[in-house]
Design an enzyme around this catalytic site. Structure first.
Site, PDB file in Angstrom:
ATOM      1  N   HIS A  88       0.832  -1.209   0.000  1.00  0.00           N
ATOM      2  CA  HIS A  88       0.000   0.000   0.000  1.00  0.00           C
ATOM      3  C   HIS A  88       0.872   1.266   0.000  1.00  0.00           C
ATOM      4  CE1 HIS A  88      -3.540   2.510   1.224  1.00  0.00           C
ATOM      5  NE2 HIS A  88      -2.582   3.234   1.798  1.00  0.00           N
ATOM      6  N   GLU A  89       1.814   1.318   0.911  1.00  0.00           N
ATOM      7  CA  GLU A  89       2.607   2.556   1.038  1.00  0.00           C
ATOM      8  C   GLU A  89       3.489   2.800  -0.182  1.00  0.00           C
ATOM      9  OE1 GLU A  89       1.886   4.632   3.297  1.00  0.00           O
ATOM     10  OE2 GLU A  89       0.612   3.269   4.457  1.00  0.00           O
ATOM     11  N   HIS A 131      -5.524   7.440  -2.156  1.00  0.00           N
ATOM     12  CA  HIS A 131      -6.427   6.398  -1.674  1.00  0.00           C
ATOM     13  C   HIS A 131      -7.566   6.148  -2.663  1.00  0.00           C
ATOM     14  CE1 HIS A 131      -4.981   7.013   2.721  1.00  0.00           C
ATOM     15  NE2 HIS A 131      -4.338   6.035   2.117  1.00  0.00           N
ATOM     16  N   HIS A 165       1.720   4.878  -2.558  1.00  0.00           N
ATOM     17  CA  HIS A 165       1.830   6.319  -2.278  1.00  0.00           C
ATOM     18  C   HIS A 165       3.181   6.863  -2.761  1.00  0.00           C
ATOM     19  CE1 HIS A 165      -1.866   6.645  -0.148  1.00  0.00           C
ATOM     20  NE2 HIS A 165      -1.489   6.004   0.937  1.00  0.00           N
TER      21      HIS A 165
END
Lengths: 197, 130
Positions: free
Chosen positions: A125-126, A135, A129
């Site tokens: 997930h990170e 998101h 980013h």
């Protein structure tokens, strides 16, 4: 999928990214391997590559575990709550809450510890980013903001792949399946497929 | 800070977690607009942290005000919940889940569900019984 305001991304000439771990964390090889697998999931669907380096200060992506207030204005809050955060390109800062009960090896879904958090799931997930994704409201996507403890969620969803390929284009060897990380050998022997974006 | 091979650790040796962050929010079940409830200011801080309430120079109160109701509704929209503006159980369950610390809304704009055209995000079907 979403992007950060202004749609920041790593520049065109910067597709081979390096990453390093905060030396003070003294991660084991098993723990570092979790991040390697997470990076590989994004590399499999983009032209980007990720290489570990020992030089923390020179690395494009800097990974560190911190407790509480760690100087970036975004203090961590102990067990559960916020698990990690990462900055938009080209910052490369990737911070994880040291106070979580991180699981790097073994099956997190069978843990008897209710606060056990799967490290690879959060890392995938990170990294999204770090590459420029925000998101997503798609619950199946990696970029959905929440993850339940004792859950493993590491496969990129169509929403994630479409988003990242808008930013960077596709990997010529990507065959449309993102369920497993592709190794360099698999890439070389793949019969290929059309990029999805 | 790592649990080595979690499957092999006897439960008696695992750390005891008494109260994870945000669990107190569960006490707000059924709280509605116009009400005043101890600790609601913390919920407002949560929403400000993740971008649902703009930065304000003054401290938050424990009042369930319009700003909080609006934040809840936007949050519900982003997380595919019924956008009631109420602190129902489904919303609270989602609120207390562990999550990424990055905000959902940056500089007042969002590209999650609440920032998209209704036609793109509407997934509700209406059925009529015969």
């Amino acid at each position: 999928y979403t992007f950060f305001p202004g749609t920041p991304r790593w520049p065109d000439g910067k597709s081979d990214l390096t990453y390093a771990f905060l030396p003070a964390n003294q991660l084991s090889d098993d723990e570092k391997a979790v991040f390697s697998r997470a990076f590989q999931r994004w590399a499999a669907v983009t032209p980007l590559t990720f290489t570990a380096t020992d030089s923390y200060t020179a690395a494009d992506i800097k990974i560190g575990f911190f407790s509480g207030d760690h100087g970036d204005g975004e203090a961590f809050d102990g067990v559960l709550g916020t698990l990690a955060h990462a900055f938009s390109p080209p910052s490369g800062r990737f911070h994880l809450d040291r106070d979580e009960n991180w699981v790097a090896t073994g099956d997190v879904t069978t843990s008897s510890l209710s606060s056990a958090v799967d490290l690879e799931s959060v890392a995938v997930h990170e990294i999204g980013h770090l590459l420029g994704l925000g998101h997503s409201s798609v619950e199946e996507s990696i970029m959905y903001p929440t993850i339940t403890s004792r859950t493993k969620k590491v496969d990129l969803a169509t929403d994630d792949v479409q988003g990242i390929q808008v930013l960077y284009g596709g990997n010529p060897n990507y065959n449309g399946s993102s369920s497993t990380p592709s190794t360099s050998q698999e890439r070389e022997t793949s019969d290929g497929g059309e990029p999805r974006a | 800070f790592f649990l080595p091979n979690i499957s092999s650790i006897p439960p008696s040796l695992l750390p005891n977690v008494s109260s994870p962050a945000w669990n107190a929010f569960r006490n707000f079940s059924g709280c509605h607009a116009g009400e005043r409830r101890d600790g609601l200011a913390n919920l407002k801080k949560y929403f400000r942290y993740f971008g649902y309430i703009p930065e304000t120079p003054s401290n938050f109160t424990d009042d369930f005000d319009d700003a909080l109701a609006s934040a809840i509704k936007t949050y519900q929209h982003n997380f595919n919940l019924e956008p009631t503006g109420q602190l129902d159980d489904a919303t609270l369950t989602q609120l207390v889940r562990p999550r990424c610390g990055n905000p959902d809304i940056v500089n007042g704009s969002t590209a999650m569900n609440s920032g998209k055209a209704e036609s793109l995000s509407a997934t509700h079907f209406h059925a009529v019984g015969h």
